[in-house]
Design an enzyme around this catalytic site. Structure first.
Site, mmCIF file in Angstrom:
data_model
loop_
_atom_site.group_PDB
_atom_site.id
_atom_site.type_symbol
_atom_site.label_atom_id
_atom_site.label_comp_id
_atom_site.label_asym_id
_atom_site.label_seq_id
_atom_site.Cartn_x
_atom_site.Cartn_y
_atom_site.Cartn_z
ATOM 1 N N ARG A 83 35.109 -4.127 -10.086
ATOM 2 C CA ARG A 83 36.576 -4.089 -10.196
ATOM 3 C C ARG A 83 37.183 -4.286 -8.806
ATOM 4 O O ARG A 83 38.213 -4.924 -8.638
ATOM 5 C CB ARG A 83 37.053 -2.773 -10.822
ATOM 6 C CG ARG A 83 38.571 -2.681 -10.815
ATOM 7 C CD ARG A 83 39.214 -1.610 -11.713
ATOM 8 N NE ARG A 83 38.388 -0.522 -12.131
ATOM 9 C CZ ARG A 83 38.081 0.548 -11.363
ATOM 10 N NH1 ARG A 83 38.564 0.653 -10.139
ATOM 11 N NH2 ARG A 83 37.309 1.496 -11.825
ATOM 12 N N TYR A 107 61.260 -16.005 -18.559
ATOM 13 C CA TYR A 107 60.223 -15.978 -19.581
ATOM 14 C C TYR A 107 60.418 -14.721 -20.439
ATOM 15 O O TYR A 107 60.574 -13.607 -19.894
ATOM 16 C CB TYR A 107 58.854 -15.964 -18.891
ATOM 17 C CG TYR A 107 57.695 -15.817 -19.840
ATOM 18 C CD1 TYR A 107 57.368 -16.843 -20.715
ATOM 19 C CD2 TYR A 107 56.944 -14.657 -19.863
ATOM 20 C CE1 TYR A 107 56.298 -16.706 -21.588
ATOM 21 C CE2 TYR A 107 55.871 -14.521 -20.733
ATOM 22 C CZ TYR A 107 55.564 -15.549 -21.596
ATOM 23 O OH TYR A 107 54.509 -15.414 -22.455
ATOM 24 N N ASP A 138 58.468 -16.450 -9.761
ATOM 25 C CA ASP A 138 57.481 -16.923 -10.735
ATOM 26 C C ASP A 138 57.470 -18.453 -10.635
ATOM 27 O O ASP A 138 58.442 -19.118 -10.998
ATOM 28 C CB ASP A 138 57.894 -16.444 -12.137
ATOM 29 C CG ASP A 138 56.888 -16.848 -13.215
ATOM 30 O OD1 ASP A 138 56.234 -17.902 -13.065
ATOM 31 O OD2 ASP A 138 56.780 -16.120 -14.213
ATOM 32 N N LYS A 194 48.619 -21.527 -17.361
ATOM 33 C CA LYS A 194 49.354 -22.782 -17.510
ATOM 34 C C LYS A 194 48.762 -23.850 -16.588
ATOM 35 O O LYS A 194 47.614 -24.204 -16.741
ATOM 36 C CB LYS A 194 50.843 -22.517 -17.268
ATOM 37 C CG LYS A 194 51.361 -21.207 -17.914
ATOM 38 C CD LYS A 194 51.335 -21.207 -19.429
ATOM 39 C CE LYS A 194 51.569 -19.843 -20.057
ATOM 40 N NZ LYS A 194 52.768 -19.136 -19.664
HETATM 41 C C1 LIG Z 1 53.267 -17.744 -19.780
HETATM 42 C C2 LIG Z 1 54.173 -17.268 -18.723
HETATM 43 C C3 LIG Z 1 54.077 -15.962 -18.224
HETATM 44 C C4 LIG Z 1 53.091 -14.949 -18.791
HETATM 45 O O1 LIG Z 1 51.782 -15.280 -18.472
HETATM 46 P P1 LIG Z 1 50.506 -14.924 -19.412
HETATM 47 O O2 LIG Z 1 49.399 -15.594 -18.703
HETATM 48 O O3 LIG Z 1 50.794 -15.468 -20.765
HETATM 49 O O4 LIG Z 1 50.405 -13.432 -19.425
HETATM 50 C C5 LIG Z 1 54.921 -15.606 -17.195
HETATM 51 N N1 LIG Z 1 55.836 -16.466 -16.696
HETATM 52 C C6 LIG Z 1 55.966 -17.716 -17.160
HETATM 53 C C7 LIG Z 1 56.985 -18.620 -16.569
HETATM 54 C C8 LIG Z 1 55.146 -18.158 -18.193
HETATM 55 O O5 LIG Z 1 55.299 -19.398 -18.660
#
Ligand SMILES: *Cc1c(COP(=O)(O)O)cnc(C)c1O
Length: 380
Positions: free
Chosen positions: A49, A101, A171, A196
């Site tokens: 961890r 999001y 983000d 993504k």
């Molecule tokens: C998908 C997404 C998240 C969340 O991420 P996960 O990997 O699904 O937990 C956060 N911010 C944005 C802009 C996203 O597209």
């Protein structure tokens, strides 16, 4: 070693040949613990961890790509966001973008508020709104640019100028570091859902945080281990493999998206196209200034739920699914899928209507994508 070019950095930083065998790819350290020579004598690895070399190599790679000093990997994008929010305490105030999001909004509103954190949601397209919302207990400014699904931008440098002692968090999922590097524009922390574009093949769920702030890095090192939302080593290994093609993928994603956005903008059945690479986008100049490209996320206003449903049924090369950023094109219906947890009045204010659909343009041949969009529009 540091490199000037993005692709060279992606392919080589943290990805040096293994010193033991010469293997050109980073070994997968699929282990939970490490042998110790005697009590208290070990090679710096005690429990996985806390330390995993596959993860550490991926973190080093991503830190370099975001022009940060440190990065931290997590089991999902939301686990990354949740851990960053643990930098704060009860009574702290956060200014967040109103157009975020849906899962991030849900984490803030349904969970973190119960722990005594305070949130003010503002329209981040105007940096003055941030300035006005600052309070003595404001500890964080949290934004996404471009936003999901309305593709609105935050002028990151302008917001950074108002942040004072608060941490600015961005983000950067939609752009990837290939198109935008928020740390170079004044942000303190960058977050990705690596599910993504970084992962890029719709085969893993993963999150990452990068920073160039020494005190934040020290706290995140503690929190990553103490709160424990780490990813498995195999997912880190997959990210190390995927990141090598990020530059070529992003170029192709964008080239395809630009053609599709232009086609859609000229199509009589589409009322509105939201894409920062179109000159008609209200923040086109800002997009050109703060990003090196426009990404591949496009939202389309089709005018009614019936039209959105018909389009999503007729489209074939694009798959109807949540998520984005993979090599395969996806279509999503924000009201019924990703943004179900956003209150209806907020959705109405932002323009997330029942006629809105969102495309994640993949890297297939653009002729096939255009023909698919055209035939799907003919069915509505
Ligand atoms: C998908 C997404 C998240 C969340 O991420 P996960 O990997 O699904 O937990 C956060 N911010 C944005 C802009 C996203 O597209």
């Amino acid at each position: 070693m540091t490199y000037k070019g993005f692709a060279t950095t992606a392919i080589h930083v943290g990805q040096e040949p293994d010193p033991v065998t010469g293997a050109v790819t980073v070994p997968l350290y699929q282990t939970s613990t490490y042998a110790q020579e005697e009590i208290g004598v070990h090679k710096g690895y005690e429990y996985a961890r806390t330390h995993n070399l596959t993860r550490a190599k991926w973190e080093q790679n991503l830190a370099a790509l975001e022009k940060g000093t440190h990065a931290f990997a997590f089991g999902s994008g939301l686990a990354a966001i949740d851990t960053v929010m643990k930098l704060l305490s009860a009574g702290d105030h956060v200014i967040a973008a109103e157009d975020m999001y849906g899962g991030t909004f849900r984490l803030f509103d349904k969970i973190l508020r119960r722990f005594g954190m305070e949130f003010t949601y503002v329209d981040m397209t105007n940096p003055d709104n941030v300035k006005q919302a600052i309070k003595p207990n404001t500890k964080m400014i949290y934004t996404e640019s471009p936003t999901n699904p309305m593709m609105m931008l935050t002028d990151l440098a302008a917001v950074a100028a108002h942040k004072g002692s608060a941490l600015m968090v961005v983000d950067n999922t939609f752009m990837s570091p290939y198109f935008q590097q928020p740390l170079t524009l004044g942000a303190d922390i960058v977050i990705h859902s690596a599910t993504k574009y970084l992962g890029g093949h719709s085969d893993l769920v993963h999150g990452i945080v990068a920073t160039n702030h020494a005190a934040v890095a020290e706290q995140l090192t503690f929190l990553q281990n103490a709160a424990g939302a780490i990813p498995g080593p195999f997912d880190c290994w997959l990210c190390l493999r995927s990141i090598k093609t990020l530059a070529v993928r992003m170029k192709q994603h964008e080239a395809n998206a630009l053609e599709i956005a232009k086609f859609c903008a000229a199509h009589p059945k589409i009322q509105k196209v939201y894409y920062p690479g179109l000159e008609t986008h209200p923040q086109y100049e800002l997009a050109k200034r703060q990003m090196r490209g426009f990404g591949a996320m496009i939202s389309l206003e089709l005018g009614s739920k019936a039209a959105a449903v018909a389009f999503s049924r007729a489209i074939k090369v694009f798959t109807l699914a949540e998520s984005l950023g993979g090599v395969e094109s996806l279509v999503c219906y924000p009201v019924g899928m990703t943004h179900g947890s956003v209150p209806p009045e907020t959705r109405a204010k932002l323009g997330i209507t029942e006629g809105l659909i969102r495309l994640s343009v993949g890297i297939e041949d653009v002729e096939d994508l255009l023909a698919d969009v055209e035939q799907a529009l003919a069915s509505i």
